[in-house]
Design an enzyme around this catalytic site. Sequence first.
Site, PDB file in Angstrom:
ATOM      1  N   GLU A 118       5.835 -10.310   5.664  1.00  0.00           N
ATOM      2  CA  GLU A 118       5.149  -9.413   4.907  1.00  0.00           C
ATOM      3  C   GLU A 118       5.054  -9.562   3.437  1.00  0.00           C
ATOM      4  O   GLU A 118       5.557 -10.670   2.844  1.00  0.00           O
ATOM      5  CB  GLU A 118       6.141  -7.964   5.062  1.00  0.00           C
ATOM      6  N   HIS A 233       1.547   3.379   0.084  1.00  0.00           N
ATOM      7  CA  HIS A 233       1.321   2.009   1.140  1.00  0.00           C
ATOM      8  C   HIS A 233      -0.226   1.973   0.970  1.00  0.00           C
ATOM      9  O   HIS A 233      -1.108   2.852   0.997  1.00  0.00           O
ATOM     10  CB  HIS A 233       1.802   2.419   2.342  1.00  0.00           C
ATOM     11  N   ARG A 275       3.145  -4.386  -3.111  1.00  0.00           N
ATOM     12  CA  ARG A 275       2.503  -3.071  -2.582  1.00  0.00           C
ATOM     13  C   ARG A 275       1.718  -2.197  -3.787  1.00  0.00           C
ATOM     14  O   ARG A 275       0.735  -1.850  -3.641  1.00  0.00           O
ATOM     15  CB  ARG A 275       3.328  -2.050  -1.697  1.00  0.00           C
ATOM     16  N   HIS A 334       4.078   6.734   0.837  1.00  0.00           N
ATOM     17  CA  HIS A 334       4.995   6.035   1.753  1.00  0.00           C
ATOM     18  C   HIS A 334       6.536   6.171   1.789  1.00  0.00           C
ATOM     19  O   HIS A 334       7.116   6.306   2.718  1.00  0.00           O
ATOM     20  CB  HIS A 334       4.308   4.801   1.952  1.00  0.00           C
ATOM     21  N   ARG A 369       9.980  -0.861  -3.762  1.00  0.00           N
ATOM     22  CA  ARG A 369      10.610  -1.688  -2.831  1.00  0.00           C
ATOM     23  C   ARG A 369       9.868  -2.731  -2.082  1.00  0.00           C
ATOM     24  O   ARG A 369       8.709  -2.857  -1.934  1.00  0.00           O
ATOM     25  CB  ARG A 369      10.768  -0.533  -1.442  1.00  0.00           C
TER      26      ARG A 369
END
Length: 512
Positions: A118, A233, A275, A334, A369
Amino acid sequence: MTMDIHAGDGRPVIIGGGIAGLMTALHLAPEPVLLLSKSALGKDASSTLAQGGLAASLGADDNPALHLADTLAAGDGLCDIHAASSIVHAAQAEIEALAGLGVRFDRDRNGAPLLGLEAAHSRHRIVHAAGDGTGRELVRALTAAVLNTPSITVATGMEARRLIVHDGAMAGVLAEAPKGPVLFATQRVVIATGGIGGLFPDTTNPLGCFGQGLALAARAGAELADMEFIQFHPTALDGPTRPMHLVSEAVRGEGAILIDEAGRRFLEGGDLAARDIVARAVWKHLAAGHKVYLDARQRPGSDFASRFPAIHAFCKNAGIDPASDPIPIRPAAHYHMGGIAVDAAGRSSVAGLWACGEAACTGLHGANRLASNSLTEAVVCSKRVAQSVAGTAVRRDRQPVAATMPPRPDPASIRPILARTLGVLRSGEDLGDAIASLLPIAQGHAAASDPAAVGLMIAIAALQREESRGAHFRTDFPPKAAVARRSRLRLDEALDAARGLPFETFPHARSA
């Protein structure tokens, strides 16, 4: 109004039926514990919707030091390095413990966990279950374990409304039950209520997750930390469904790319950038009048349905076949990096109050995060919280006093304010507008007051952070400050700061 007062027998009360709450209850066994949940266990919990998995350095080419380095880089200077190091080093053991509880992780033919990639991870280290159904599988296994543990009493249909504090310490939980108010006498409370996405109209979180746990802690006088950092997100399915369906980052990890209506790739720095970077790029491209799509036609292509069955199903319901059609996407609220400020054992600034999971701010995530660190944090920290709760002495002379039941919280009127002012891009003028709108509501006693109080604390922290860092981007303060600092705030401090603002300096602010 009559109130049922349950005399305290020393049992800890856990508020929240997601992964953090379930795990904390299991780790406390065989000590008796009461678990309160608004809905059936796992239902309406963000945990159930988690697609990606748990980040852990299990690969032959990986180690905790590399995982830590990626975590710190994503956190953009605000991670607590000691907390982050401790959590990533404990990840492998806790994943093995989950397997022992019956979690069916995806494995290769030799029985080794399949590891996904990811964004912002330098290695394949995402442990998943049921393809893109990791959260659902964890909740299934943990719910079964909880229901088979005699020391855990589960009370569903219970909504915690206030924490009762006596002499600066926890004394009880005031809850609304199907038959009326209930006051649970307890000196040990764990908040595991999830995040704040439901404060926004566009969110991948259940709409019932709008920061109730943070409001409980804030009204009890607890310190909250890093409230301004909200992760949007970048790839939520752009459609009318709310909550919005999440198209997992793992799809890009397997080769999908972002394109616009002309088929052009527009993202500088790569589709697997952090992100916050991807979300801002998508947001700006949409604002410029473009459409944005996730193109999985080449990779994973025909393997999409087998690798991502849940995403494939909701795309098909929307008339999209990911193997042949680009998926329309847009950013959505998100994950909240901020929350109740806790130490390494999950203790808040109020004696007898702990927090775990997304409601807690451990310092692991910093300003942004790292993908799939959240479930890892929940399972690792739940054990530490349980150990701390179990080791805390109970005073027999402390009893709660009856309290007034506040209205059932409703964030509907707050959502437009936060959507307009606390989104992917922020400015001082917009934040002043938010504060002016939220202050009178937060000071009142209406259904929107608790959601407004949480929104106000976010807005004050965002206004005070005069820089752009991680998920917090100020259009009027784009450069990052030389010295990184974490933010800490109590509700009374936020209210005082809001009352002291010169609203006339914010041209768009409505006077409070």
